[in-house]
Design an enzyme around this catalytic site. Structure first.
Site, PDB file in Angstrom:
ATOM      1  N   GLY A  52      59.105  42.275  75.863  1.00  0.00           N
ATOM      2  CA  GLY A  52      59.822  41.954  77.077  1.00  0.00           C
ATOM      3  C   GLY A  52      59.228  42.564  78.324  1.00  0.00           C
ATOM      4  O   GLY A  52      58.148  43.163  78.295  1.00  0.00           O
ATOM      5  N   PHE A 117      64.407  49.483  75.250  1.00  0.00           N
ATOM      6  CA  PHE A 117      63.024  49.743  74.857  1.00  0.00           C
ATOM      7  C   PHE A 117      62.814  51.253  74.869  1.00  0.00           C
ATOM      8  O   PHE A 117      63.670  51.994  75.353  1.00  0.00           O
ATOM      9  CB  PHE A 117      62.066  49.066  75.860  1.00  0.00           C
ATOM     10  CG  PHE A 117      61.205  47.991  75.252  1.00  0.00           C
ATOM     11  CD1 PHE A 117      61.782  46.950  74.554  1.00  0.00           C
ATOM     12  CD2 PHE A 117      59.817  48.020  75.392  1.00  0.00           C
ATOM     13  CE1 PHE A 117      60.987  45.946  74.011  1.00  0.00           C
ATOM     14  CE2 PHE A 117      59.021  47.023  74.844  1.00  0.00           C
ATOM     15  CZ  PHE A 117      59.605  45.990  74.153  1.00  0.00           C
ATOM     16  N   GLN A 231      46.602  53.817  75.501  1.00  0.00           N
ATOM     17  CA  GLN A 231      47.867  53.919  74.763  1.00  0.00           C
ATOM     18  C   GLN A 231      47.755  53.418  73.320  1.00  0.00           C
ATOM     19  O   GLN A 231      47.241  52.325  73.087  1.00  0.00           O
ATOM     20  CB  GLN A 231      48.946  53.110  75.482  1.00  0.00           C
ATOM     21  CG  GLN A 231      50.311  53.193  74.819  1.00  0.00           C
ATOM     22  CD  GLN A 231      51.389  52.575  75.694  1.00  0.00           C
ATOM     23  OE1 GLN A 231      51.469  51.368  75.858  1.00  0.00           O
ATOM     24  NE2 GLN A 231      52.222  53.426  76.289  1.00  0.00           N
ATOM     25  N   HIS A 233      50.042  52.102  70.427  1.00  0.00           N
ATOM     26  CA  HIS A 233      51.385  51.612  70.134  1.00  0.00           C
ATOM     27  C   HIS A 233      51.725  52.107  68.733  1.00  0.00           C
ATOM     28  O   HIS A 233      50.901  51.998  67.823  1.00  0.00           O
ATOM     29  CB  HIS A 233      51.413  50.078  70.184  1.00  0.00           C
ATOM     30  CG  HIS A 233      52.797  49.506  70.225  1.00  0.00           C
ATOM     31  ND1 HIS A 233      53.655  49.572  69.152  1.00  0.00           N
ATOM     32  CD2 HIS A 233      53.471  48.880  71.212  1.00  0.00           C
ATOM     33  CE1 HIS A 233      54.806  49.001  69.495  1.00  0.00           C
ATOM     34  NE2 HIS A 233      54.719  48.560  70.734  1.00  0.00           N
ATOM     35  N   LEU A 243      50.689  43.480  66.327  1.00  0.00           N
ATOM     36  CA  LEU A 243      51.762  44.255  66.929  1.00  0.00           C
ATOM     37  C   LEU A 243      53.132  43.895  66.356  1.00  0.00           C
ATOM     38  O   LEU A 243      53.495  42.731  66.245  1.00  0.00           O
ATOM     39  CB  LEU A 243      51.772  43.978  68.447  1.00  0.00           C
ATOM     40  CG  LEU A 243      52.880  44.642  69.266  1.00  0.00           C
ATOM     41  CD1 LEU A 243      52.708  46.148  69.277  1.00  0.00           C
ATOM     42  CD2 LEU A 243      52.877  44.099  70.687  1.00  0.00           C
ATOM     43  N   GLU A 246      58.022  46.680  70.127  1.00  0.00           N
ATOM     44  CA  GLU A 246      58.974  47.762  70.326  1.00  0.00           C
ATOM     45  C   GLU A 246      60.409  47.227  70.278  1.00  0.00           C
ATOM     46  O   GLU A 246      61.357  47.973  70.023  1.00  0.00           O
ATOM     47  CB  GLU A 246      58.703  48.399  71.698  1.00  0.00           C
ATOM     48  CG  GLU A 246      59.299  49.759  71.883  1.00  0.00           C
ATOM     49  CD  GLU A 246      58.566  50.529  72.984  1.00  0.00           C
ATOM     50  OE1 GLU A 246      57.326  50.618  72.931  1.00  0.00           O
ATOM     51  OE2 GLU A 246      59.238  51.023  73.889  1.00  0.00           O
ATOM     52  N   ARG A 286      56.009  55.785  73.648  1.00  0.00           N
ATOM     53  CA  ARG A 286      54.966  55.416  72.694  1.00  0.00           C
ATOM     54  C   ARG A 286      54.003  56.551  72.380  1.00  0.00           C
ATOM     55  O   ARG A 286      53.586  56.730  71.240  1.00  0.00           O
ATOM     56  CB  ARG A 286      54.181  54.223  73.243  1.00  0.00           C
ATOM     57  CG  ARG A 286      55.005  52.964  73.248  1.00  0.00           C
ATOM     58  CD  ARG A 286      54.268  51.818  73.895  1.00  0.00           C
ATOM     59  NE  ARG A 286      55.106  50.619  73.852  1.00  0.00           N
ATOM     60  CZ  ARG A 286      54.804  49.472  74.452  1.00  0.00           C
ATOM     61  NH1 ARG A 286      53.684  49.372  75.149  1.00  0.00           N
ATOM     62  NH2 ARG A 286      55.598  48.432  74.356  1.00  0.00           N
ATOM     63  N   HIS A 354      46.535  49.851  72.109  1.00  0.00           N
ATOM     64  CA  HIS A 354      47.333  48.764  72.672  1.00  0.00           C
ATOM     65  C   HIS A 354      47.051  48.486  74.141  1.00  0.00           C
ATOM     66  O   HIS A 354      47.039  47.334  74.572  1.00  0.00           O
ATOM     67  CB  HIS A 354      48.812  49.120  72.492  1.00  0.00           C
ATOM     68  CG  HIS A 354      49.769  48.041  72.882  1.00  0.00           C
ATOM     69  ND1 HIS A 354      49.689  46.763  72.375  1.00  0.00           N
ATOM     70  CD2 HIS A 354      50.840  48.048  73.728  1.00  0.00           C
ATOM     71  CE1 HIS A 354      50.670  46.036  72.904  1.00  0.00           C
ATOM     72  NE2 HIS A 354      51.355  46.777  73.724  1.00  0.00           N
ATOM     73  N   TYR A 355      46.827  49.530  74.921  1.00  0.00           N
ATOM     74  CA  TYR A 355      46.832  49.318  76.375  1.00  0.00           C
ATOM     75  C   TYR A 355      45.977  50.362  77.071  1.00  0.00           C
ATOM     76  O   TYR A 355      45.996  51.535  76.709  1.00  0.00           O
ATOM     77  CB  TYR A 355      48.281  49.414  76.874  1.00  0.00           C
ATOM     78  CG  TYR A 355      48.458  49.054  78.328  1.00  0.00           C
ATOM     79  CD1 TYR A 355      48.622  47.732  78.717  1.00  0.00           C
ATOM     80  CD2 TYR A 355      48.434  50.039  79.316  1.00  0.00           C
ATOM     81  CE1 TYR A 355      48.775  47.392  80.047  1.00  0.00           C
ATOM     82  CE2 TYR A 355      48.591  49.706  80.656  1.00  0.00           C
ATOM     83  CZ  TYR A 355      48.764  48.374  81.011  1.00  0.00           C
ATOM     84  OH  TYR A 355      48.910  48.040  82.335  1.00  0.00           O
ATOM     85  N   ARG A 389      52.075  54.451  79.638  1.00  0.00           N
ATOM     86  CA  ARG A 389      52.890  53.385  80.206  1.00  0.00           C
ATOM     87  C   ARG A 389      54.207  53.248  79.462  1.00  0.00           C
ATOM     88  O   ARG A 389      54.247  53.289  78.233  1.00  0.00           O
ATOM     89  CB  ARG A 389      52.131  52.053  80.137  1.00  0.00           C
ATOM     90  CG  ARG A 389      52.970  50.874  80.587  1.00  0.00           C
ATOM     91  CD  ARG A 389      52.147  49.609  80.677  1.00  0.00           C
ATOM     92  NE  ARG A 389      51.687  49.111  79.385  1.00  0.00           N
ATOM     93  CZ  ARG A 389      52.461  48.471  78.504  1.00  0.00           C
ATOM     94  NH1 ARG A 389      53.736  48.264  78.754  1.00  0.00           N
ATOM     95  NH2 ARG A 389      51.960  48.033  77.358  1.00  0.00           N
ATOM     96  N   LEU A 390      55.259  53.068  80.222  1.00  0.00           N
ATOM     97  CA  LEU A 390      56.565  52.783  79.635  1.00  0.00           C
ATOM     98  C   LEU A 390      56.547  51.370  79.073  1.00  0.00           C
ATOM     99  O   LEU A 390      56.117  50.433  79.748  1.00  0.00           O
ATOM    100  CB  LEU A 390      57.619  52.887  80.734  1.00  0.00           C
ATOM    101  CG  LEU A 390      59.067  53.058  80.298  1.00  0.00           C
ATOM    102  CD1 LEU A 390      59.281  54.413  79.657  1.00  0.00           C
ATOM    103  CD2 LEU A 390      59.986  52.913  81.497  1.00  0.00           C
TER     104      LEU A 390
END
Lengths: 583, 260, 130
Positions: A52, A117, A231, A233, A243, A246, A286, A354-355, A389-390
């Site tokens: 999301g 989340f 990041q 995950h 993935l 979350e 995360r 992941h990021y 990152r959130l």
């Protein structure tokens, strides 16, 4: 035509690039936009985002709470002026794509529903079941089709920015179907090419996420900011790295070790309520969850599988009806790729790259230090993500800063003169001869796939969840030699039409450059913060490192490393608190 | 992790050296849990760097890697070796010009996608300051399945009408038009009718139904097209019997939206 | 020199390549027999207009071995035609009750039910059931 004249070149057609293009087309239809992408827009990796997009919507939520969650989630490395602005724009942008037709999941009153989340005080993640990124991307792409000023150049691989007189004047790109090198002469350029997860071997990222845009800007003299922050995950499928959103934990999924024990309570995230509470246990951030996995692994409490150690994510108590309504895609993925039905069995998961929090240095208005060059989305670093990152901020970031890049371009372009086409032609010819060299090179035995494997391995072993000076020194040395060896890499495919050997070689070049910036930035940050965890410097060090790392390109040499102060407006650095104790 | 030797017979076309496609065989040591895409990547990385194909996400959502595997169009990232014999034939999607190896030309589809106006066309758009439309979960459910298309082109590959009739808009694009037509926020059906309800639109479809059988995302384009036919027919007779009675947007919502 | 993108020719026998196409062609072909039956009825009406002898000859032809075979084939094809199309009806005419889709078998079953009722009425009117 070798030279394509345009007002604005946008590189990348995922959520950020499309948002920028639409924003410009809506505001000023007379501006000609070239939307350049190495894949068809609907293949962009935005489509793989599941859980999301964050934006305040509930009455009990507030912009301040979103701000606090983002800043503490980022371990205070976020620029707070940018975060303030971001959280304010977030609900507006999410509502905008609702008005464009995005099939958001709904609550009983017919309003857009939100789910919790990780790391959030109040649930604020807007979702479209568990394919949010897919629906956002297709909504944006389909909406973009009504604007005649957006001219698409699908399957054009951008190679280099054209820079002269202190400004960006365009970009060179290979038309993949012909193999011809084209040059876009543009007054302004927006980079929106996404992240670089593919520098690591085990990642949720698609094959296209090779950091091309980051590397292009970097080579053009724009610093890469905070590249050490990558990041993990916490919940990817072993083997494939697919993935498990979350959202699984947001809906109530539990993480247990090999003894069936909810181990997160041992890492300051408890108490273990039977149902996860916001900002506690499974709904922690995360970075902390991924690090907890590593510690469990050290203690021998993870589960061994042929594809590495795993822990279990248990969703059986959610029931088939809820899983089918909210998590149908990941249920199918786990069933197909692992043979595990989450309705009846716990799903094995492990942390997965992941990021990339870091990226092209931009300000709140998506401007880079190079005049005429803008960047948005994962390739950029504003920074609203800080050191971690959130979850669910990234889709929103693409929309907010994509639009912002569009607005900034419109502001800037009015006083911008045309690109110098003679110069653009020269640059194209230079790039053409470089490409010809690559084609003509005698076989030296260095292959794209071989070098890529070595790069992946050294990034995982030296720059993974936990790093140290020793491991990073080794990685830096390996990458330096890989850059050297890349100069000897040879193509097996000498043809022009869809030469994917060539494209992969150019992607590898980008990845090695980005990896070098990551490793050197990490090597110099002697502290542990967010996703950057050092075994030899285990504490956060605000005195020396409450600042952004800026890696500068220095040709064949290792990057220069500089720092810039973090912008703090209203939240002084404090200890990150999760779990039920104080929330 | 048991290993299995698989023969992959891949249709190659290198337009700079060949005038027509030829099959090339590769013997690939595969892991049992692999998909066909993993085997192709093995070839690319270890056996033959000249093989070209599209792929990205490896999780059945980007739609890049549609190809014909043992006569069936599917996503190669979701074509599990455990379901396939030791000899696998891999071809580019049918009904599209082959540009190179397993890569086909999508220009025609991209044009047709655009032609059906696949975006929200509301009568009275909600203004920015008013936020969002309301939509019930029931209204969402009616169009959501048709919004799941990943444009993998499996349906076009298997549709004989698309292969035989150049102008046919085709399953995915028509399903997408239907997706917007039955969205409670949209009143654009009349605007889409010129293309959608034309002789090259829904009326070219003879309900072979193959599109829905091969769709990896259960979009059911055949259903979308038949439902559009019914709605369009109802419109036609309404126009005939009650000229001038239609609302401005031309939507007969009972027929299109509510089904029952 | 680069050749243009290659277009694979579609042979006339394309429909023999896969079972699903063969089944489709059979379904489409059944309408020829429905048409044939309509033609037979028209001939019957025409023969009736020519008088009793002509119509009796027509009936005799229908009851001849060849006529019986044709009749059997037509009935078989009509059944195939109806069954294949009825089975497709849930796609063309989905029904919703609130936010729940009515299961396909109910829609198909409704059509079969209707078929039986209509057939019974027709047979009754034709005196077949009296």
């Amino acid at each position: 035509m070798e030279i394509i004249k345009t007002d604005i070149a946008i590189i990348g057609a995922g959520a950020a690039g499309l948002s920028a293009a639409i924003a410009i087309a809506e505001t000023d239809p007379t501006l000609n936009i070239s939307l350049i992408s190495k894949v068809y827009p609907m293949r962009s990796h935005t489509c793989a985002a599941e859980g999301g997009a964050a934006g305040v919507s509930k009455p009990e939520d507030s912009l301040d709470k979103h701000f606090d969650d983002t800043v503490s989630g980022g371990d205070w490395l976020c620029d707070q002026d940018a975060v303030e602005w971001f959280v304010e724009q977030a609900p507006k942008e999410l509502a905008r794509i609702e008005r464009w037709g995005c099939p958001w999941s709904r609550d009983e009153e017919g309003n857009v529903a939100v789910r919790p989340f990780g790391g959030m005080k109040v649930e604020r993640t807007w979702y479209a079941a568990d394919k949010t990124g897919f629906h956002i991307l297709h909504t944006l792409f389909q909406t973009s089709l009504q604007y005649p000023s957006i001219q698409r150049f699908d399957e054009y691989y951008s190679t280099d920015l054209i820079v002269s007189d202190g400004r960006c004047q365009g970009v060179t790109a290979i038309e993949m179907r012909s193999g011809q090198l084209k040059a876009f002469a543009a007054k302004c350029v927006i980079i929106a090419t996404g992240g670089a997860g593919r520098v690591f071997p085990f990642t949720t990222n698609g094959a296209i996420k090779t950091g091309d845009g980051m590397a292009m800007a970097y080579r053009a003299g724009v610093p890469l900011k905070d590249m050490e922050f990558v990041q993990y995950h916490p919940t990817g499928l072993p083997g494939t790295g697919i993935l498990m959103t979350e959202g699984c934990r947001g809906e109530g999924g539990l993480l247990v070790n090999k003894d069936g024990y909810r181990y997160l309570q041992d890492y300051g995230l408890g108490p273990p309520d039977p149902w996860p509470r916001n900002k506690a246990m499974e709904l922690g951030p995360r970075d902390i969850l991924s690090q907890a996995f590593w510690h469990e692994q050290q203690k021998g409490r993870t589960i061994k599988t042929p594809h590495g150690d795993v822990i279990h994510m248990d969703m059986r108590h959610l029931g088939e009806v809820l899983i089918n309504e909210r998590l149908p895609f990941v249920r199918d993925l786990a069933l197909s790729y692992l043979g595990i039905d989450m309705v009846h069995e716990p799903v094995p998961v492990r942390p997965v790259i992941h990021y990339t929090m870091g990226g092209i240095d931009t300000d709140r208005q998506a401007r880079t230090p190079l005049d005429g060059l803008f960047a948005a989305g994962e390739c950029a670093c504003v920074s609203i993500n800080g050191s971690n990152r959130l979850g669910s901020n990234s889709l929103t970031e693409c929309l907010v800063f994509g639009r912002e890049a569009g607005k900034s371009v419109i502001d800037r372009i009015t006083t911008m003169s045309d690109a110098d086409t003679t110069l653009v032609k020269q640059q194209r010819d230079k790039s053409q001869s470089e490409m010809a060299d690559l084609f003509m090179r005698e076989n030296t035995g260095e292959s794209v796939s071989g070098l890529r494997r070595e790069m992946n391995d050294t990034m995982e072993s030296g720059a993974g969840i936990y790093r140290s000076a020793d491991s990073l020194n080794e990685t830096c040395a390996t990458i330096a030699s890989l850059r050297e060896r890349f100069n000897a890499v040879t193509l097996e495919d000498k043809s022009n039409v869809f030469n994917t050997d060539l494209i992969q070689a150019l992607e590898l070049k980008s990845m090695i450059e980005v990896a070098q910036a990551m490793a050197h930035s990490a090597r110099r940050r002697d502290e542990s913060r967010g996703s950057h965890q050092r075994l030899d410097f285990t504490e956060r060090d605000d005195d020396n490192f409450l600042k952004h790392t800026l890696a500068g390109y220095r040709g064949a040499d290792a990057p220069s490393i500089d720092y810039r102060a973090v912008v703090i407006t209203k939240s002084q650095p404090a200890k990150r608190v999760y779990g039920g104790a104080k929330s | 992790m048991s290993e299995r030797q698989i023969t992959l017979e891949v249709l190659r076309y290198r337009p700079e050296s060949e005038s027509e496609p030829v099959f090339q065989s590769y013997s690939v040591p595969c892991q049992e849990e692999w998909v066909v895409l993993d085997a192709l990547n093995y070839i690319k990385d270890n056996l033959d760097r000249t093989l070209s194909y599209r792929w990205s996400c490896h999780m059945a959502v980007c739609g890049s890697c549609g190809m014909v595997i043992n006569d069936n169009p599917m996503l190669s990232c979701k074509a599990f070796l455990r379901d396939l014999p030791d000899h696998i034939r891999v071809e580019p999607l049918h009904n599209f010009p082959i540009e190179r190896d397993l890569m086909v030309e999508l220009d025609d589809f991209m044009d047709k996608l655009k032609s059906v106006k696949p975006y929200l066309i509301p009568d009275q758009p909600v203004a920015e300051e008013d936020g969002t439309y309301r939509q019930s979960s029931a209204q969402l459910k009616k169009y959501k399945p048709f919004a799941m298309c990943i444009n993998c082109m499996a349906c076009y590959s298997v549709c004989p009408q698309y292969g035989l009739n150049e102008g046919f808009v085709g399953p995915a694009a028509l399903a997408l038009a239907h997706r917007y037509n039955v969205d409670s926020r949209d009143q654009g059906r009349r605007a889409r009718e010129d293309v959608v309800a034309s002789n090259t639109g829904i009326w070219e479809c003879t309900f072979v139904g193959a599109c829905s059988e091969v769709c990896p995302k259960n979009v059911d384009p055949a259903a979308a097209i038949q439902q559009t036919k019914i709605a369009s027919t109802v419109d036609y007779f309404k126009d005939l019997l009650m000229p001038g009675k239609r609302d401005k947007s031309g939507n007969a919502k009972q027929a299109a939206g509510d089904g029952a | 020199m680069t050749n243009p993108p290659y277009i694979r020719p579609i042979p006339a026998s394309w429909w023999l390549r896969q079972g699903r196409y063969v089944r489709y062609m059979i379904r489409e072909a059944t309408c020829l027999f429905i048409g044939l039956h309509a033609l037979v009825l028209l001939v019957g009406v025409y023969r009736l207009s020519q008088g009793r002898d002509a119509f009796d000859a027509f009936l005799a032809a229908l009851w001849s071995p060849a006529g019986q075979v044709m009749g059997a084939v037509i009935v078989l094809m009509a059944v195939v035609h109806s069954v294949t199309w009825f089975n497709l009806t849930p796609k063309a005419m989905p029904l919703w009750i609130g936010d729940r889709k009515v299961p396909g078998w109910i829609i198909v079953g409704g059509h079969y039910g209707g078929w039986i009722v209509v057939s019974a009425v027709v047979l009754f009117l034709a005196g077949g059931l009296s």
